[in-house]
Motif scaffolding. Structure first.
Motif, PDB file in Angstrom:
ATOM      1  N   GLN A 298      16.348  60.531   2.454  1.00 49.43           N
ATOM      2  CA  GLN A 298      17.257  59.978   1.464  1.00 49.43           C
ATOM      3  C   GLN A 298      16.706  60.307   0.081  1.00 49.43           C
ATOM      4  N   PRO A 299      16.975  61.512  -0.423  1.00 51.56           N
ATOM      5  CA  PRO A 299      16.393  61.915  -1.715  1.00 51.56           C
ATOM      6  C   PRO A 299      16.907  61.034  -2.852  1.00 51.56           C
ATOM      7  N   LEU A 300      16.003  60.721  -3.774  1.00 49.20           N
ATOM      8  CA  LEU A 300      16.337  59.922  -4.952  1.00 49.20           C
ATOM      9  C   LEU A 300      15.709  60.576  -6.169  1.00 49.20           C
ATOM     10  N   THR A 301      16.512  60.750  -7.220  1.00 47.57           N
ATOM     11  CA  THR A 301      16.030  61.279  -8.494  1.00 47.57           C
ATOM     12  C   THR A 301      16.190  60.202  -9.553  1.00 47.57           C
ATOM     13  N   SER A 302      15.105  59.910 -10.256  1.00 44.54           N
ATOM     14  CA  SER A 302      15.129  58.893 -11.306  1.00 44.54           C
ATOM     15  C   SER A 302      14.054  59.234 -12.329  1.00 44.54           C
ATOM     16  N   ASP A 303      13.940  58.388 -13.349  1.00 44.49           N
ATOM     17  CA  ASP A 303      12.867  58.605 -14.307  1.00 44.49           C
ATOM     18  C   ASP A 303      11.526  58.224 -13.676  1.00 44.49           C
ATOM     19  N   SER A 304      10.469  58.459 -14.405  1.00 44.95           N
ATOM     20  CA  SER A 304       9.125  58.231 -13.868  1.00 44.95           C
ATOM     21  C   SER A 304       8.581  56.862 -14.212  1.00 44.95           C
ATOM     22  N   ALA A 305       9.460  55.900 -14.509  1.00 40.93           N
ATOM     23  CA  ALA A 305       9.000  54.546 -14.804  1.00 40.93           C
ATOM     24  C   ALA A 305       8.347  53.935 -13.575  1.00 40.93           C
ATOM     25  N   ALA A 306       7.409  53.027 -13.809  1.00 37.95           N
ATOM     26  CA  ALA A 306       6.645  52.436 -12.705  1.00 37.95           C
ATOM     27  C   ALA A 306       7.544  51.625 -11.780  1.00 37.95           C
TER      28      ALA A 306
ATOM     29  N   ASN B  51      12.389  53.062   0.792  1.00 38.84           N
ATOM     30  CA  ASN B  51      12.192  54.210   1.688  1.00 38.84           C
ATOM     31  C   ASN B  51      13.057  55.392   1.261  1.00 38.84           C
ATOM     32  N   MET B  52      13.094  55.628  -0.053  1.00 37.26           N
ATOM     33  CA  MET B  52      13.820  56.772  -0.597  1.00 37.26           C
ATOM     34  C   MET B  52      12.866  57.950  -0.702  1.00 37.26           C
ATOM     35  N   THR B  53      12.961  58.858   0.229  1.00 40.73           N
ATOM     36  CA  THR B  53      12.082  60.019   0.227  1.00 40.73           C
ATOM     37  C   THR B  53      12.912  61.290   0.405  1.00 40.73           C
ATOM     38  N   PRO B  54      12.575  62.315  -0.345  1.00 39.47           N
ATOM     39  CA  PRO B  54      11.553  62.368  -1.392  1.00 39.47           C
ATOM     40  C   PRO B  54      12.058  61.760  -2.702  1.00 39.47           C
ATOM     41  N   HIS B  55      11.121  61.263  -3.514  1.00 44.55           N
ATOM     42  CA  HIS B  55      11.452  60.692  -4.818  1.00 44.55           C
ATOM     43  C   HIS B  55      11.117  61.728  -5.880  1.00 44.55           C
ATOM     44  N   ILE B  56      12.144  62.267  -6.527  1.00 45.27           N
ATOM     45  CA  ILE B  56      11.977  63.315  -7.531  1.00 45.27           C
ATOM     46  C   ILE B  56      11.950  62.674  -8.916  1.00 45.27           C
ATOM     47  N   LYS B  57      10.908  62.964  -9.678  1.00 44.01           N
ATOM     48  CA  LYS B  57      10.863  62.496 -11.074  1.00 44.01           C
ATOM     49  C   LYS B  57      11.749  63.416 -11.914  1.00 44.01           C
ATOM     50  N   CYS B  58      12.551  62.804 -12.753  1.00 43.03           N
ATOM     51  CA  CYS B  58      13.519  63.554 -13.565  1.00 43.03           C
ATOM     52  C   CYS B  58      12.807  64.632 -14.385  1.00 43.03           C
ATOM     53  N   PHE B  59      13.215  65.893 -14.196  1.00 46.75           N
ATOM     54  CA  PHE B  59      12.576  67.002 -14.901  1.00 46.75           C
ATOM     55  C   PHE B  59      12.871  66.948 -16.395  1.00 46.75           C
ATOM     56  N   ALA B  60      14.026  66.440 -16.766  1.00 47.10           N
ATOM     57  CA  ALA B  60      14.342  66.315 -18.189  1.00 47.10           C
ATOM     58  C   ALA B  60      13.404  65.320 -18.867  1.00 47.10           C
TER      59      ALA B  60
ATOM     60  N   LYS C 229      27.142  53.742   3.498  1.00 47.65           N
ATOM     61  CA  LYS C 229      26.757  54.444   4.739  1.00 47.65           C
ATOM     62  C   LYS C 229      26.178  55.832   4.414  1.00 47.65           C
ATOM     63  N   LEU C 230      25.130  55.845   3.596  1.00 46.63           N
ATOM     64  CA  LEU C 230      24.523  57.092   3.150  1.00 46.63           C
ATOM     65  C   LEU C 230      23.407  57.576   4.058  1.00 46.63           C
ATOM     66  N   GLU C 231      22.941  56.750   4.961  1.00 45.23           N
ATOM     67  CA  GLU C 231      21.824  57.140   5.811  1.00 45.23           C
ATOM     68  C   GLU C 231      22.250  58.241   6.776  1.00 45.23           C
ATOM     69  N   ARG C 232      21.356  59.196   6.974  1.00 45.16           N
ATOM     70  CA  ARG C 232      21.632  60.332   7.830  1.00 45.16           C
ATOM     71  C   ARG C 232      20.621  60.412   8.967  1.00 45.16           C
TER      72      ARG C 232
END
Length: 566
Positions: free
Chosen positions: A214-222, A232-241, A206-209
């Motif tokens: 719904q921010p998601l951070t992951s690697d930049s894989a395709a 519908n995970m927005t915004p999608h942040i590419k891992c800065f590391a 029940k994470l929807e607000r």
């Protein structure tokens, strides 16, 4: 009792508890003494003891050493702490079958019976999991915004797993990091299949607000980019590391750098190449150029402080350090240009740029935004007002939906400190609350109802000449927001080593609108390090000796290791 019998009657209870070769009961004399109780017949065929106990009666040692009932409070407490020990220390379930462990537990509590391995894996650990899960769900329910990270890994048994973590700022302004689930994925790791896992996690926990983000951070894989879009995970942040890692790899692909690294690589049974003075100088330059990348990676590994607000300041600092100087050797010029060009290609999406600028502006350490020009700063201030409108509007709609639900007869009364369309944090009332059953009257009415008292000399002389009533001017919602922004910008910036969350905790009631934006944005992690850290924990769970561990038990053990509080 045992000491008395042994001292006065020479009877040893330990010998009595064993079958003795004494005379039979029909040959036992009617009278007895200490010596007669102690002496047994020398006939080896007799097996009855001198003193026989009734059937079902416990001996004195047995009465004092009766086992704890499994349902007793003491037994439940020990079992729960045993489960905590196994979960937090990543012990295998088979430890309860270890004879040395059983002896250790028996030494501590002889009355306790260690649960069997099936009982531990099928009942005790799942019960502890449900207990901790309910605690995590209650914390998630109170969170304003929940950000997620996700990454995949493969166990020793070549089984693929996806780990999902949740991040939010609680009511005490502490950044919470929770591991939600570590689920096996048997299908191909396509974006569609990963999107189904993400959607399932959002629905299950029940994470929807109401604000819809719904921010998601992951690697930049395709496949992760496709999964974030389909889920519908927005915004999608590419891992800065990962961004820093990819930029460093571009530097290492330069031919001269590869040649230098090849020469310093030590090969077994081969002579070490001698480096020239030029090679040593180039290596020192290379370390100096790439050292800031290592420093940035170390900074981003801190999971207790916000990191999304640091991305743009760190990028600006890196690009400044990567500017080509006149005295740089040719290879160093190539390295700087390669790293800078790769960084320029990252985070070019307009929505991600806006999000990161807003995060830096709401962080009291970087609120001056020195890396932006005046026009960009003004645009950021305007966009923050839009974020406030979006949060308040979605919260108002959510409250309206709750009012229409069955059983909601009474509507909550709006707070008198702010308009109903913009709920603020509950502030302590400065006036005593009036019960609903009492009628509200004004001061003049009360004075009119009270009997007339004799006026003092001052009242008779001046009357109401100096009584001036001021009506407070009502401020619009936009005026209040503008006033908050001016107050926030007028305050001194926080030192770099200070905690922005502690600052917001102290200023939440001074800046109620902006504090909502801070709680909304600063919980987003800039890296997927939290989910990648689970890999090492999972590696300690699924060891070579436990390669066949059930995926359900893997999920339980990883969840408890990361979330349980001892």
């Amino acid at each position: 009792m045992a000491v008395h019998l042994k001292r006065k009657h020479s009877i040893d209870l330990h010998e009595m508890s064993e079958p003795s070769k004494c005379a039979s009961a029909n040959e036992q004399p009617s009278g007895y003494s200490g010596s007669s109780l102690r002496k047994c017949s020398s006939n080896p065929s007799t097996t009855d003891s001198v003193i026989s106990k009734p059937v079902g009666q416990l001996s004195i040692p047995e009465a004092f050493m009766s086992k704890l009932a499994p349902g007793s409070a003491r037994a439940k407490l020990i079992t729960r702490n045993l489960a905590l020990y196994i979960a937090t220390d990543l012990r295998p379930y088979s430890i309860v079958e270890n004879s040395a462990f059983k002896n250790f537990v028996h030494c501590l509590e002889p009355k306790y019976s260690v649960p069997s391995r099936p009982t531990l894996s099928e009942k005790v650990m799942p019960n502890l999991y449900e207990e901790v899960r309910q605690s995590v769900q209650s914390q998630l329910h109170e969170a304003q915004t929940i950000a997620m990270t996700s990454d995949g890994w493969t166990s020793r048994a070549t089984e693929s797993y996806i780990t999902i973590t949740a991040h939010f700022i609680d009511s005490q302004w502490i950044l919470q990091n929770k591991v939600l689930q570590t689920r096996a994925i048997y299908e191909c790791h396509t974006g569609t299949n990963i999107a189904q896992v993400l959607k399932s996690a959002v629905d299950e926990w029940k994470l929807e607000r109401p604000h819809g983000l719904q921010p998601l951070t992951s690697d930049s894989a395709a496949n992760m980019c496709v999964a974030a879009k389909q889920a519908n995970m927005t915004p999608h942040i590419k891992c800065f590391a990962h961004v820093i890692n990819l930029a460093a790899q571009q530097a290492l692909k330069i031919s001269e750098v590869q040649r230098l690294l090849g020469r310093v690589h030590i090969k077994k049974d081969k002579d070490l190449d001698t480096l020239s003075v030029t090679d040593i100088t180039t290596a020192e330059y290379l370390v100096h150029v790439l050292e800031p990348l290592k420093t940035v990676t170390t900074i981003l590994c801190d999971a207790s402080q916000p990191t999304i607000s640091m991305v743009l300041p760190l990028l600006s600092n890196l690009k400044k350090n990567l500017q080509v100087a006149e005295g740089d050797p040719n290879v160093i010029r190539q390295v700087k240009l390669a790293v800078a060009n790769d960084l320029d290609k990252r985070y070019t999406e307009q929505d991600i740029q806006t999000l990161m600028k807003q995060s830096s502006a709401i962080d009291p350490r970087f609120k001056s935004l020195p890396f932006l020009d005046d026009i960009e700063r003004l645009e950021v201030q305007t966009s923050i007002v839009s974020v406030i409108d979006h949060i308040d509007r979605s919260c108002s709609e959510h409250i309206a939906v709750i009012k229409t639900e069955p059983g909601m007869d009474k509507e909550p009364r709006p707070s008198s400190s702010a308009p109903a369309s913009s709920p603020l944090p509950d502030l302590p009332s400065l006036e005593a609350e009036v019960p609903e059953t009492m009628s509200t009257v004004t001061v003049d009415q009360k004075e009119a109802e009270e009997p007339c008292c004799k006026k003092s000399a001052l009242e008779s002389l001046f009357g109401d000449v100096f009584v001036v009533k001021h009506t407070p001017a009502t401020k619009s919602r936009m005026d209040m927001i503008d006033e908050e922004l001016r107050l926030y910008n007028s305050l001194d910036s926080l030192s770099i080593n200070s905690s922005p969350l502690l600052w917001w905790k102290s200023n939440e009631y001074r800046l109620p609108y902006l504090s909502k934006v801070a709680r909304h944005l600063l919980c987003i992690p800039a890296t997927s390090v939290p989910s990648e850290r689970v890999f090492s924990t999972a590696g300690d769970v699924v060891t070579a000796q436990r390669a066949s561990l059930n995926p359900k038990n893997v999920d339980i053990l990883v969840f408890l290791k990361k979330n349980v509080a001892v």
